[in-house]
Design a protein around this motif. Structure first.
Motif, short mmCIF file in Angstrom:
data_model
loop_
_atom_site.label_atom_id
_atom_site.label_comp_id
_atom_site.label_asym_id
_atom_site.label_seq_id
_atom_site.Cartn_x
_atom_site.Cartn_y
_atom_site.Cartn_z
N LEU A 207 0.82 -1.21 0.00
CA LEU A 207 0.00 0.00 0.00
C LEU A 207 0.85 1.27 0.00
N LYS A 208 0.41 2.23 -0.80
CA LYS A 208 1.01 3.56 -0.84
C LYS A 208 0.31 4.45 0.18
N GLU A 209 0.79 5.68 0.35
CA GLU A 209 0.21 6.61 1.33
C GLU A 209 -1.29 6.78 1.15
N ASP A 210 -1.74 6.83 -0.09
CA ASP A 210 -3.17 7.06 -0.36
C ASP A 210 -4.01 5.79 -0.32
N GLY A 211 -3.40 4.66 0.06
CA GLY A 211 -4.13 3.40 0.14
C GLY A 211 -4.18 2.62 -1.16
#
Length: 188
Positions: free
Chosen positions: A46-50
Motif C-alpha cells: 500500500l502507498k500513502e493514499d491506500g
C-alpha cells in the motif's frame, strides 16, 4: 508516469548495449503482468493514499534504487555485472500472476517459476554473463522473497549468509518497496 517506458529508459541507460538488446527481446515474450497490482488482495504494497501500485511501478522502484546502490558491489553501469543485477530485478515478479498472467490472485511460487525459466535459458544468458554472474542472477530471482521463498524448507533456519550478497540486496529492495519506503525523486 508510464512505468513500463521508465523501466526501458533506466535499463537502456544502465545495462550494457548487448544486455539491453537481450532485454528488448525477452520482454516481447514475457507475460503481460506489468499493469497488474502487486497485491491481488489489496492488503500489501500500500502507498500513502491506500492504492496498490502495479508490477511495473514496483519493478521501477527496485531498478531506480538499485542503480544508485551499485557502488556497494563496486559495479559500474553498462557492464555485465550491472546486467546481472538489472535482469534479476526486472524479471523477479514476471510470473507473479502465473506463466500467462492469467491467475486471479498472485502466485506464491512465482520466484521458483522465473528462476526455472532463467535456468532453461542459461545458454542465452551465458552469451552475455559469466557463469558466476549467471548463477548469482538466478539465485537473486529464486530467493528474492528471502525466508518466504518457495524453495526454503524451514523459514526459521533461513540465513542470507548461505547466499551471495546480491540475494540479500534484491530482498531488501523488494521489502522496501513492499513497505512503501522507496521514494522516487523526479530528476527532470
Amino acid at each position: 508516469m508510464n512505468y513500463e517506458i521508465e523501466i526501458d529508459k533506466i535499463l537502456k541507460e544502465n545495462m550494457s548495449e548487448r544486455g539491453y538488446k537481450l532485454w528488448i527481446g525477452i520482454k516481447t515474450i514475457l507475460p503481460d503482468a506489468w499493469n497488474n497490482p502487486t497485491s491481488s488482495t489489496g492488503k500489501y504494497h500500500l502507498k500513502e493514499d491506500g492504492s496498490v501500485p502495479t508490477n511495473a511501478h514496483h519493478t521501477f522502484e527496485l531498478l531506480y534504487s538499485s542503480i544508485k546502490l551499485l557502488p556497494i558491489f563496486n559495479i559500474q553501469k553498462n557492464t555485465s555485472k550491472a546486467d546481472m543485477i538489472l535482469f534479476a530485478i526486472s524479471l523477479h515478479d514476471t510470473f507473479k500472476y502465473g506463466e500467462f498472467s492469467s491467475r486471479k490472485h498472485t502466485d506464491s511460487t512465482h520466484d521458483k517459476q522465473i528462476a526455472d525459466v532463467i535456468i532453461e535459458n542459461k545458454s542465452t544468458f551465458l552469451k552475455l554473463l559469466s557463469e558466476e554472474e549467471f548463477c548469482i542472477m538466478e539465485k537473486m530471482a529464486r530467493y528474492h522473497a528471502g525466508r518466504w521463498a518457495t524453495e526454503i524448507g524451514d523459514r526459521n533456519k533461513f540465513n542470507f549468509k548461505d547466499f551471495p550478497p546480491e540475494v540479500l540486496f534484491i530482498h531488501i529492495l523488494d521489502m522496501q518497496s513492499t513497505n512503501n519506503l522507496i521514494k522516487i525523486i523526479d530528476q527532470k
